[in-house]
Scaffold this active site. Structure first.
Site, PDB file in Angstrom:
ATOM      1  N   GLY A   1      -2.238-113.913  78.273  1.00  0.00           N
ATOM      2  CA  GLY A   1      -1.956-115.192  77.641  1.00  0.00           C
ATOM      3  C   GLY A   1      -0.513-115.418  77.215  1.00  0.00           C
TER       4      GLY A   1
ATOM      5  N   TRP B   1       2.173-116.010  79.015  1.00  0.00           N
ATOM      6  CA  TRP B   1       2.797-117.157  79.687  1.00  0.00           C
ATOM      7  C   TRP B   1       2.277-118.462  79.098  1.00  0.00           C
ATOM      8  CZ3 TRP B   1       4.596-117.306  85.394  1.00  0.00           C
ATOM      9  CH2 TRP B   1       5.488-116.261  85.621  1.00  0.00           C
TER      10      TRP B   1
ATOM     11  N   ASP C   1      -8.304-116.846  84.845  1.00  0.00           N
ATOM     12  CA  ASP C   1      -8.192-115.403  85.062  1.00  0.00           C
ATOM     13  C   ASP C   1      -9.585-114.808  85.212  1.00  0.00           C
ATOM     14  OD1 ASP C   1      -5.646-113.352  84.567  1.00  0.00           O
ATOM     15  OD2 ASP C   1      -7.600-112.385  84.372  1.00  0.00           O
TER      16      ASP C   1
ATOM     17  N   ASP D   1     -12.381-116.570  89.690  1.00  0.00           N
ATOM     18  CA  ASP D   1     -11.575-116.052  90.786  1.00  0.00           C
ATOM     19  C   ASP D   1     -10.765-117.202  91.374  1.00  0.00           C
ATOM     20  OD1 ASP D   1     -10.641-115.098  93.274  1.00  0.00           O
ATOM     21  OD2 ASP D   1     -12.382-113.799  93.524  1.00  0.00           O
TER      22      ASP D   1
ATOM     23  N   ASP E   1       1.466-115.431  87.427  1.00  0.00           N
ATOM     24  CA  ASP E   1       1.985-114.083  87.221  1.00  0.00           C
ATOM     25  C   ASP E   1       0.938-113.068  87.674  1.00  0.00           C
ATOM     26  OD1 ASP E   1       4.098-112.409  86.385  1.00  0.00           O
ATOM     27  OD2 ASP E   1       3.099-111.999  84.482  1.00  0.00           O
TER      28      ASP E   1
ATOM     29  N   LYS F   1       4.552-114.896  91.157  1.00  0.00           N
ATOM     30  CA  LYS F   1       4.963-113.510  91.398  1.00  0.00           C
ATOM     31  C   LYS F   1       4.501-113.047  92.764  1.00  0.00           C
ATOM     32  CE  LYS F   1       3.130-110.194  88.783  1.00  0.00           C
ATOM     33  NZ  LYS F   1       3.023-109.476  87.499  1.00  0.00           N
TER      34      LYS F   1
END
Length: 200
Positions: free
Chosen positions: A51, A53, A71, A89, A112, A150
């Site tokens: 959490g 971000w 998430d 997912d 991320d 990322k």
């Protein structure tokens, strides 16, 4: 072999500043350089646990912003803006539901997310996740929207960067200073989403 130092300066700084993880400073640097998140904006955060971000995003958007986090793990953070967290997912998300929760198309999609690392094929799994992020971004971003995600450097990196450039007018890679030196992770940042592609 020397044991890796986990509690580095960013870890300690996160504790002092009230962030749930050191990764907050990666987004802070990305924001400072590329202005990925607009004030009052709608932000989709993919792979949002734990959490940190979302905490930074809320600081940037202000109280008029909306954040939707997704998430596999449950995430509970206290934010001063409207926000929703979904346990799910990213390969199985209902993009219409995401936009409904946000009240419209997103200004920014951030990710991320990282695969469970094994030391072999991690870059391929990371590239697969990035392609899932790109698919979601294509169906949830407003024209002109922004992306930050990322990716692990490896054989698929240049292909994923090329695919990102097909969707955005500008796309490049950047490795924040808060990223550990030994890490293969870097970030693809993109601006000016072209809009949903027409497929024949």
């Amino acid at each position: 072999m020397a044991r890796r130092v986990i509690q580095d300066k960013y870890f300690k700084r996160a504790k002092e500043d009230g962030y749930v993880a050191r990764s907050a400073y990666k987004l802070k640097e990305l924001q400072q350089r590329y202005e990925l998140v607009p004030r009052g904006g709608r932000v989709l955060d993919l792979g949002c646990a734990p959490g940190s971000w979302m905490q930074v995003e809320a600081e940037i958007t202000g109280t008029s912003g909306v954040i939707v986090g997704v998430d596999l793990k449950p995430v509970e953070v206290s934010l001063k803006c409207k926000h929703h967290t979904i346990k799910g997912d990213i390969n199985e998300l209902d993009t219409d539901l995401l936009k409904e929760l946000a009240g419209g198309d997103f200004d920014t999609v951030l990710s991320d997310i990282a695969p469970n690392t094994s030391g072999h094929g991690d870059d391929l799994r990371s590239a697969h996740l990035c392609r899932a992020v790109l698919h979601i971004a294509e169906h949830t971003l407003r024209p002109g929207g922004r992306l930050g995600m990322k990716i692990f450097d490896g054989s698929e990196f240049q292909d994923v960067l090329k695919e990102t450039r097909e969707l955005f007018q500008q796309a490049k890679s950047y490795k924040p200073k808060a990223t550990r030196d030994v890490s293969r992770e870097t970030y693809i940042v993109a601006r000016n989403f072209r809009g949903l592609r027409v497929r024949s």
